[in-house]
Design an enzyme around this catalytic site. Sequence first.
Site, PDB file in Angstrom:
ATOM      1  CD  GLU A 265      -2.268   1.536   2.669  1.00 46.73           C
ATOM      2  OE1 GLU A 265      -2.086   2.716   3.036  1.00 46.73           O
ATOM      3  OE2 GLU A 265      -2.738   0.662   3.386  1.00 46.73           O
ATOM      4  CB  CYS A 302      -2.665   5.540   3.805  1.00 45.47           C
ATOM      5  SG  CYS A 302      -3.718   4.555   4.878  1.00 45.47           S
TER       6      CYS A 302
END
Length: 528
Positions: A265, A302
Amino acid sequence: MELTGLSFLGSRRGAANNTSFHGVNPQTGEALAPAYYSASLAEVDSAVELASEAFASFSQSSGKARAAFLRRAADGITTRQQELAGRAHLETALPMPRLLGEAGRTANQLRLFADLVEEGSWVQARIDPALPDRQPTPRPDIRSMLRPIGPVAVFGASNFPLAFSVAGGDTASALAAGCPVLVKAHPAHPGTSEIAADILTQAVAAEGLPPGVFTLLFDSGIEVGATLVRHPLVRAVTFTGSLRGGRALMDMAAARPDPIPCFTEMSSGNPVFILPSALRSDPAKLASALFGSFTLGAGQFCTKPGIVLVPGASGDQAFLDALRTLVQSAPPATLLTDGIANTYARATETRSREIPLAASSPLPETSSPCHAQTKIFTVCVEEFLSNPQLTQEIFGPNTLLVHCDQPSDILRAARSMEGHLTATIFGDDQDLANHRELIHLLEQKAGRIIFNAFPTGVEVTHAMVHGGPYPATSDPRFTSVGSMAIYRFARPVCFQGFPNELLPPELQNENPLRIARLLDGQPEKAAV
């Protein structure tokens, strides 16, 4: 517990005979005791050998046994949450309420996977019985289910010292699948990592599992991580962090003689599309909510909204004025490390030379190396479309406003975007109905599409998707949050023509585990 600074190699600890480093308090720059020692390459090799040995029995353990282990680990996190959050606060400067909440999330993730594997249907058992009289050829008995893939290397994340680190979602889902885990601790919070590792190690021992089920390795550089990724006994890798770091691991995993999956990620701008009615209703309230979202955790989520598309022709001045006022009065943000702060300063300075800086918070008179200014930038849609660099994430408390004068500008901007973790739409029901094409576009651009809420905050549920097309992740078919995360660490195995008693319980005729299965392509109800 007394921190030692040594790696966890199954049931024993590493040696203090290699490179040392310290955790650092971002608020003060103070080095925190104790010194931590990077694992030697011999220790890495020993740890992987232990994990491989443990896989032989751990992969065959029952869902009930793995559930008991995961619940014991969760109870340990809950019992020691003050200790964990206190050390994490020293090492990250994240506020205690946030860290206590993260400890709760970490424990709940472990319990979610415990429930999943104890119930057992996640293995997707399929049974196609033999058809000996089928013409022109008989069909053999064919059965399949998901099986664990082997030892998994997990890289701890900087921005979530608990929920995405040692005992976080990657570790929980890999252990639930039956895969031993080797964690490479993030050097920014080694003390927090050591406490979490102690909890997991105690749970392994208390449940009578092989010691190689869990390992924690310290390192301030990249040597230990690279060795793990290249080790022939490691079968998968997970990483949460920068695009540069994630891409390097992806390439390393792909370059092996036997390539392995690398679930990363990495980079996401998480675009927010503000439709006309949202600006008309309460622009100041919307500005306040946006400000709270892109500065949450000092902008180090994120899912931070880094790109905000606003309808300039509808009058966004009140929204912009309110946002500018909030930014200009913002206190200094404290980033996780001086390296992150330096990267943020360089990136925002470069951007301010290319496009207008709409507002910036003041720097304090006395500044820590980890302090950063909150900033917002503005650009017209034509400039946004002509400069692909503007879609790249800048980790920290900033966002980019893109002014769209025509409804078609929103679609043009959406088409131009790469993959993101999230995409958000603000408006009313009529706006949503009028922008069906936008919704269809965003299905191809993001893993989670949100209506009238900002993306910061990820629920840990069965339906959650925390993933998306590259460069948000390395593989958009998977999620790193929620119960579906377990599928990263399993592969289908088919058993053809086996005697019933030699099949895994999940595939036996009697269905002794009472799980949901597919029988000849049709759902077979779990027996009561």
